[in-house]
Design a protein around this motif. Sequence first.
Motif, PDB file in Angstrom:
ATOM      1  N   SER A  60      -0.524  72.085  19.031  1.00  0.00           N
ATOM      2  CA  SER A  60      -1.182  71.909  20.317  1.00  0.00           C
ATOM      3  C   SER A  60      -2.390  70.988  20.195  1.00  0.00           C
ATOM      4  N   MET A  61      -3.137  71.124  19.087  1.00  0.00           N
ATOM      5  CA  MET A  61      -4.302  70.269  18.867  1.00  0.00           C
ATOM      6  C   MET A  61      -3.874  68.807  18.738  1.00  0.00           C
ATOM      7  N   LEU A  62      -2.838  68.527  17.962  1.00  0.00           N
ATOM      8  CA  LEU A  62      -2.383  67.147  17.778  1.00  0.00           C
ATOM      9  C   LEU A  62      -1.854  66.559  19.072  1.00  0.00           C
ATOM     10  N   VAL A  63      -1.117  67.358  19.825  1.00  0.00           N
ATOM     11  CA  VAL A  63      -0.559  66.871  21.083  1.00  0.00           C
ATOM     12  C   VAL A  63      -1.672  66.548  22.081  1.00  0.00           C
ATOM     13  N   LYS A  64      -2.660  67.448  22.207  1.00  0.00           N
ATOM     14  CA  LYS A  64      -3.785  67.187  23.103  1.00  0.00           C
ATOM     15  C   LYS A  64      -4.559  65.945  22.665  1.00  0.00           C
ATOM     16  N   LEU A  65      -4.778  65.813  21.372  1.00  0.00           N
ATOM     17  CA  LEU A  65      -5.483  64.658  20.830  1.00  0.00           C
ATOM     18  C   LEU A  65      -4.766  63.365  21.213  1.00  0.00           C
ATOM     19  N   THR A  66      -3.444  63.379  21.084  1.00  0.00           N
ATOM     20  CA  THR A  66      -2.644  62.199  21.409  1.00  0.00           C
ATOM     21  C   THR A  66      -2.704  61.885  22.887  1.00  0.00           C
ATOM     22  N   ARG A  67      -2.603  62.903  23.702  1.00  0.00           N
ATOM     23  CA  ARG A  67      -2.619  62.689  25.154  1.00  0.00           C
ATOM     24  C   ARG A  67      -3.974  62.181  25.652  1.00  0.00           C
ATOM     25  N   ILE A  68      -5.038  62.854  25.237  1.00  0.00           N
ATOM     26  CA  ILE A  68      -6.368  62.488  25.746  1.00  0.00           C
ATOM     27  C   ILE A  68      -6.784  61.105  25.260  1.00  0.00           C
ATOM     28  N   ASN A  69      -6.519  60.802  23.974  1.00  0.00           N
ATOM     29  CA  ASN A  69      -6.925  59.519  23.398  1.00  0.00           C
ATOM     30  C   ASN A  69      -5.935  58.405  23.688  1.00  0.00           C
ATOM     31  N   LYS A  70      -4.827  58.734  24.362  1.00  0.00           N
ATOM     32  CA  LYS A  70      -3.761  57.771  24.662  1.00  0.00           C
ATOM     33  C   LYS A  70      -3.278  57.065  23.395  1.00  0.00           C
ATOM     34  N   ALA A  71      -3.081  57.850  22.340  1.00  0.00           N
ATOM     35  CA  ALA A  71      -2.563  57.299  21.083  1.00  0.00           C
ATOM     36  C   ALA A  71      -1.069  57.022  21.227  1.00  0.00           C
ATOM     37  N   ASP A  72      -0.620  55.949  20.637  1.00  0.00           N
ATOM     38  CA  ASP A  72       0.805  55.614  20.675  1.00  0.00           C
ATOM     39  C   ASP A  72       1.529  56.507  19.671  1.00  0.00           C
ATOM     40  N   PRO A  73       2.440  57.382  20.123  1.00  0.00           N
ATOM     41  CA  PRO A  73       3.105  58.288  19.186  1.00  0.00           C
ATOM     42  C   PRO A  73       4.064  57.586  18.237  1.00  0.00           C
ATOM     43  N   GLU A  74       4.543  56.397  18.617  1.00  0.00           N
ATOM     44  CA  GLU A  74       5.466  55.653  17.766  1.00  0.00           C
ATOM     45  C   GLU A  74       5.116  54.166  17.816  1.00  0.00           C
ATOM     46  N   PRO A  75       4.064  53.758  17.137  1.00  0.00           N
ATOM     47  CA  PRO A  75       3.671  52.343  17.132  1.00  0.00           C
ATOM     48  C   PRO A  75       4.692  51.499  16.375  1.00  0.00           C
ATOM     49  N   PRO A  76       4.686  50.179  16.576  1.00  0.00           N
ATOM     50  CA  PRO A  76       5.618  49.305  15.850  1.00  0.00           C
ATOM     51  C   PRO A  76       5.491  49.485  14.341  1.00  0.00           C
ATOM     52  N   ARG A  77       6.621  49.452  13.664  1.00  0.00           N
ATOM     53  CA  ARG A  77       6.592  49.698  12.214  1.00  0.00           C
ATOM     54  C   ARG A  77       5.768  48.651  11.470  1.00  0.00           C
ATOM     55  N   TRP A  78       5.833  47.398  11.914  1.00  0.00           N
ATOM     56  CA  TRP A  78       5.072  46.357  11.228  1.00  0.00           C
ATOM     57  C   TRP A  78       3.571  46.631  11.329  1.00  0.00           C
ATOM     58  N   TYR A  79       3.159  47.207  12.475  1.00  0.00           N
ATOM     59  CA  TYR A  79       1.741  47.510  12.679  1.00  0.00           C
ATOM     60  C   TYR A  79       1.311  48.646  11.754  1.00  0.00           C
ATOM     61  N   VAL A  80       2.188  49.626  11.597  1.00  0.00           N
ATOM     62  CA  VAL A  80       1.900  50.733  10.684  1.00  0.00           C
ATOM     63  C   VAL A  80       1.767  50.210   9.260  1.00  0.00           C
ATOM     64  N   MET A  81       2.730  49.390   8.838  1.00  0.00           N
ATOM     65  CA  MET A  81       2.746  48.896   7.458  1.00  0.00           C
ATOM     66  C   MET A  81       1.622  47.907   7.187  1.00  0.00           C
ATOM     67  N   LYS A  82       1.109  47.278   8.209  1.00  0.00           N
ATOM     68  CA  LYS A  82       0.022  46.304   8.036  1.00  0.00           C
ATOM     69  C   LYS A  82      -1.258  46.969   7.543  1.00  0.00           C
ATOM     70  N   GLY A  83      -1.393  48.263   7.786  1.00  0.00           N
ATOM     71  CA  GLY A  83      -2.582  48.947   7.276  1.00  0.00           C
ATOM     72  C   GLY A  83      -3.094  50.041   8.176  1.00  0.00           C
ATOM     73  N   MET A  84      -2.250  50.590   9.056  1.00  0.00           N
ATOM     74  CA  MET A  84      -2.678  51.658   9.950  1.00  0.00           C
ATOM     75  C   MET A  84      -3.140  52.856   9.127  1.00  0.00           C
ATOM     76  N   SER A  85      -4.298  53.420   9.495  1.00  0.00           N
ATOM     77  CA  SER A  85      -4.910  54.462   8.664  1.00  0.00           C
ATOM     78  C   SER A  85      -4.297  55.846   8.872  1.00  0.00           C
ATOM     79  N   HIS A  86      -3.699  56.104  10.048  1.00  0.00           N
ATOM     80  CA  HIS A  86      -3.109  57.409  10.351  1.00  0.00           C
ATOM     81  C   HIS A  86      -1.605  57.267  10.552  1.00  0.00           C
ATOM     82  N   PRO A  87      -0.832  58.246  10.113  1.00  0.00           N
ATOM     83  CA  PRO A  87       0.606  58.181  10.350  1.00  0.00           C
ATOM     84  C   PRO A  87       0.908  58.302  11.837  1.00  0.00           C
ATOM     85  N   PRO A  88       2.038  57.759  12.291  1.00  0.00           N
ATOM     86  CA  PRO A  88       2.452  57.995  13.677  1.00  0.00           C
ATOM     87  C   PRO A  88       2.552  59.495  13.949  1.00  0.00           C
ATOM     88  N   MET A  89       2.306  59.890  15.179  1.00  0.00           N
ATOM     89  CA  MET A  89       2.258  61.314  15.501  1.00  0.00           C
ATOM     90  C   MET A  89       3.566  62.021  15.211  1.00  0.00           C
TER      91      MET A  89
END
Length: 387
Positions: free
Chosen positions: A346-375
Amino acid sequence: MEPIFTPEQLSEVHAYHAPGYLHSAIDAIAEPLAMLLIVRYLTVPLWRVTQRFAERRSGGLVRALDRVWGDRSWLTTVLFANLLFLGFTVIDLPSDVYFGYVREHAYGLSRTTPWMFVTDQLKSSAVSAVAVSALAVGMFGIARRLGSWWWIVAAVCAGAMLISAALDPYRSRLYLNQSPLPEGPLRTRITELMAKAHIEFRDVLVEQTSTRTVKVNAYFAGQGPTRTIVLYDSLLAAFSEEEVLSAVAHEAGHVREARWPGHVGTSLALFAFLALVEWLFRRSATKGWFGITQRADVRLLPLIVLLFDLGADLAGPLSGWASRDRELEADRYALELTQNPQAYRSMLVKLTRINKADPEPPRWYVMKGMSHPPMAERLAVIPGANR
């Protein structure tokens, strides 16, 4: 299990992040190219401007520092370094305004007024000016006098990083007000949770972020006797006690990480880079690059910054992978510490919703150096998340 976003909400989240992805892709090429152009075409003109200005200064303090340094080039060095980084600030200003103010307001995430935004920018610039001046005088001044300067500077910088980490709780107060979390059930439960984790801390503070943003967060600042647990006031307003404890438990997982490999790796990389800088000092004086005739000339600074940025870009995928792995380990630790997977999800889901985090960002963006794993990856760690 209920999805994080409805299709309409997910479309809005993708629209929010799309400019950032485009900017990241363009910046990967444009930033090194811009730095290369600065090195090639602006190094000498910028040095001439600062040299002429420095030669016209004649105050008592200026003359005193001339005697300490040996000549007037100390002022040229400070001015050159600050004008260079001021130029970077001006170049980045349009994207800073758009991503830091315009876009955040457009999607209802920011409450920052124009005055707050400008004030924060000025504070950051002032802090940067002090740091740049100290670095320029320290590095180039010591290098002019000692052939083994890079050992000294690397050791001082390694120690400064530890001191800087200890001062983190005080640095954030330049921008936001903080106050102790009132006595009550939540403070008691956080104290009990940290006792269970065998983590000592100085205080639990509430950071007044709601005047600036609707986003939520919790973090640990400082080390040893300065370690502080910091909670956004927006987090306390939107999350239940169980969810707040889950967020604190995740940050506790980072506190328990083995930090010495990172400190050792960073120190070794710093030693290697400064050894390269010393080679550049010698080479430039021999070959006369940019009109240089002696070691440790500030005209090499743009080239040094370019090489540093290229090294950081090359290390980005590896450091990003290591950071994402640490985040997943912190998730696992928090689940073990709290024994409450429902609240953690519930904490992770609320965090994602409120912060408008992309739950599945492009893979190239993740591999480029994203600090947190996709939700999706973080939720998969939680027992029963896929049921």
